[in-house]
Design an enzyme around this catalytic site. Structure first.
Site, PDB file in Angstrom:
ATOM      1  N   GLY A  50       7.538  -0.921  -1.371  1.00  0.00           N
ATOM      2  CA  GLY A  50       8.239  -0.042  -0.424  1.00  0.00           C
ATOM      3  C   GLY A  50       8.686  -0.796   0.806  1.00  0.00           C
ATOM      4  O   GLY A  50       8.735  -2.024   0.801  1.00  0.00           O
ATOM      5  N   ASN A  51       9.047  -0.096   1.845  1.00  0.00           N
ATOM      6  CA  ASN A  51       9.400  -0.756   3.107  1.00  0.00           C
ATOM      7  C   ASN A  51       8.983   0.133   4.278  1.00  0.00           C
ATOM      8  O   ASN A  51       8.485   1.236   4.076  1.00  0.00           O
ATOM      9  CB  ASN A  51      10.895  -1.097   3.151  1.00  0.00           C
ATOM     10  CG  ASN A  51      11.757   0.138   3.086  1.00  0.00           C
ATOM     11  OD1 ASN A  51      11.759   0.956   4.000  1.00  0.00           O
ATOM     12  ND2 ASN A  51      12.490   0.301   1.974  1.00  0.00           N
TER      13      ASN A  51
END
Ligand code: CTP
Length: 394
Positions: free
Chosen positions: A204-205
């Site tokens: 993810g980020n």
């Protein structure tokens, strides 16, 4: 516009300071009148500080000898908004009673009056309240109806004063102000995407989604119907014109954009979409029985580029760029490559700019070769600037 707010003694009076701030931000001038009992619910000092005007409560102040003239208040106002309007004030207005400064001002009004009733469920449903509302409507008074929701008594039902944003929006609607995107359908993407590695892990980020959510609110407050495609975030929106659809992966986002973009007029793609995803996510949790583990990644499809490719003449498409170097040239390149109408470049390297921050600094590059530079501001203000840019350029 000159907005005169009459506050009567209801618990929902606590929403009025925020309403004043919003209206002033939108360029209105605001004055406030309180009924004598309303001072127990909201501080005249707060209202006076926010409106930058003295607050009128009585015809004259015994201590200071200060005198308020109800006729000049009524002449000053383009609109009198009575919010919250209690059952008592409503009844007095319907009967033409005049035992306080607010009621005298109401009777002196030549322009429009709007009431926003707020009270408990049973009171709002009482036939006498309904009758008084009908009488006022017959007299030309407009009504902002209460919302359905949890009430101060703990009961759930109709009677809640709408939130300040909604009140401001409905007031503007009555005044015929703003709302430059009525009838417009907008699609916004926001937040991160999660790409599965196995049954419990993902790539993810750090995107918070704040920018995209603020953009959706700014579009809706201009009257647009918004579909907000939101990656995993803790944010939510209660605006009635925003329909939030949760997505998780880049593929989910692409599928949703393929469904909604063809019928949209405006697209603002603020999501931080994964450019790569694990090629073969495991349906089981991967055990740590190897010293090293390599993850093979596959490119995801660029959703923004897909939308740009099929863009129709009436559609206005905006993408975001986050670059660590050569921001301007990359932003201009994306504009052409993805067939966009504008690119918003997040200007990195300044304090207060970044994924989890509440502020941001942007430059907008248009397809006419022009660009606009904006100061460091809250994401809410930046969102309004982006929406204003679209209104001026679409
Ligand atoms: N975007 C998208 N779908 C993707 C990747 C990006 O819709 N799979 C959108 C983002 O929402 C953003 C814009 O494309 O509006 C810019 O994304 P960014 O990752 O900065 O640029 P890229 O074009 O992917 O180029 P690069 O990563 O090489 O800088």
């Amino acid at each position: 516009m000159h907005v005169l707010i009459g506050v009567s003694a209801g618990i929902a009076a606590y929403k009025i300071p925020l309403l004043i701030r919003l209206l002033i931000k939108q360029g209105h001038s605001v004055k406030v009148i309180l009924t004598p009992d309303a001072v127990d619910f909201v501080s005249p000092l707060v209202l006076s500080t926010l409106s930058k005007q003295p607050v009128a409560i009585e015809f004259w102040n015994r201590k200071t000898g200060e005198w308020h003239n109800h006729v000049s208040y009524a002449e000053w106002a383009d609109v009198l908004l009575v919010a919250p309007c209690t059952a008592n004030t409503l009844a007095k207005m319907a009967q033409g009673l005049c035992d306080n400064f607010l009621l005298a001002t109401f009777l002196s009004m030549r322009k429009r009056t709007i009431v926003a009733p707020a009270m408990d469920l049973e009171m709002y449903q009482h036939p006498s309240v309904k009758r008084n509302l009908m009488t006022l409507e017959k007299d030309g008074v407009m009504v902002i109806p209460p919302d359905h929701g949890e009430l101060a008594s703990g009961m759930v039902g109709e009677g809640r004063l709408p939130e300040p944003e909604i009140l401001a929006e409905r007031l503007n609607l009555h005044l015929g102000c703003a709302h430059k995107l009525i009838g417009c359908k907008a699609l916004v993407t926001a937040g991160p995407t999660y790409e599965s590695i196995d049954a419990v892990r993902f790539v993810g980020n750090r995107s918070s989604g704040k920018m995209g959510f603020a953009i959706a609110e700014a579009l809706a407050s201009q009257g647009a119907e918004v579909i907000l495609l939101a990656g995993p975030t803790h944010l939510n929106s209660s605006h009635p014109s925003i329909r939030t659809i949760s997505i998780e992966s880049a593929q989910d986002l692409l599928t949703a954009v393929q469904q909604y973009w063809p019928n949209s007029d405006i697209g603002i793609f603020a999501a931080a979409v994964a450019d790569y995803r694990p090629s073969e996510p495991s349906s089981q949790k991967i055990k740590k029985n190897q010293a090293q583990l390599s993850l093979e990644l596959t490119r995801t499809e660029d959703t923004l580029a897909w939308a740009g490719k099929g863009k129709q003449a009436h559609q206005f498409l905006v993408g975001f760029a986050l670059e660590t170097s050569n921001g301007e040239s990359y932003a201009r390149e994306k504009l052409v490559k993805k067939n966009l109408d504008a690119v918003v470049l997040n200007v990195l390297g300044e304090k207060g700019v970044g994924f989890n921050s509440d502020t941001n600094k942007i430059r907008i590059f248009g397809c006419d070769g022009q660009d606009c530079d904006y100061p460091l501001e809250s994401k809410v203000e930046i969102a309004k600037r982006i929406v204003d840019y679209i209104i001026q350029n679409k």
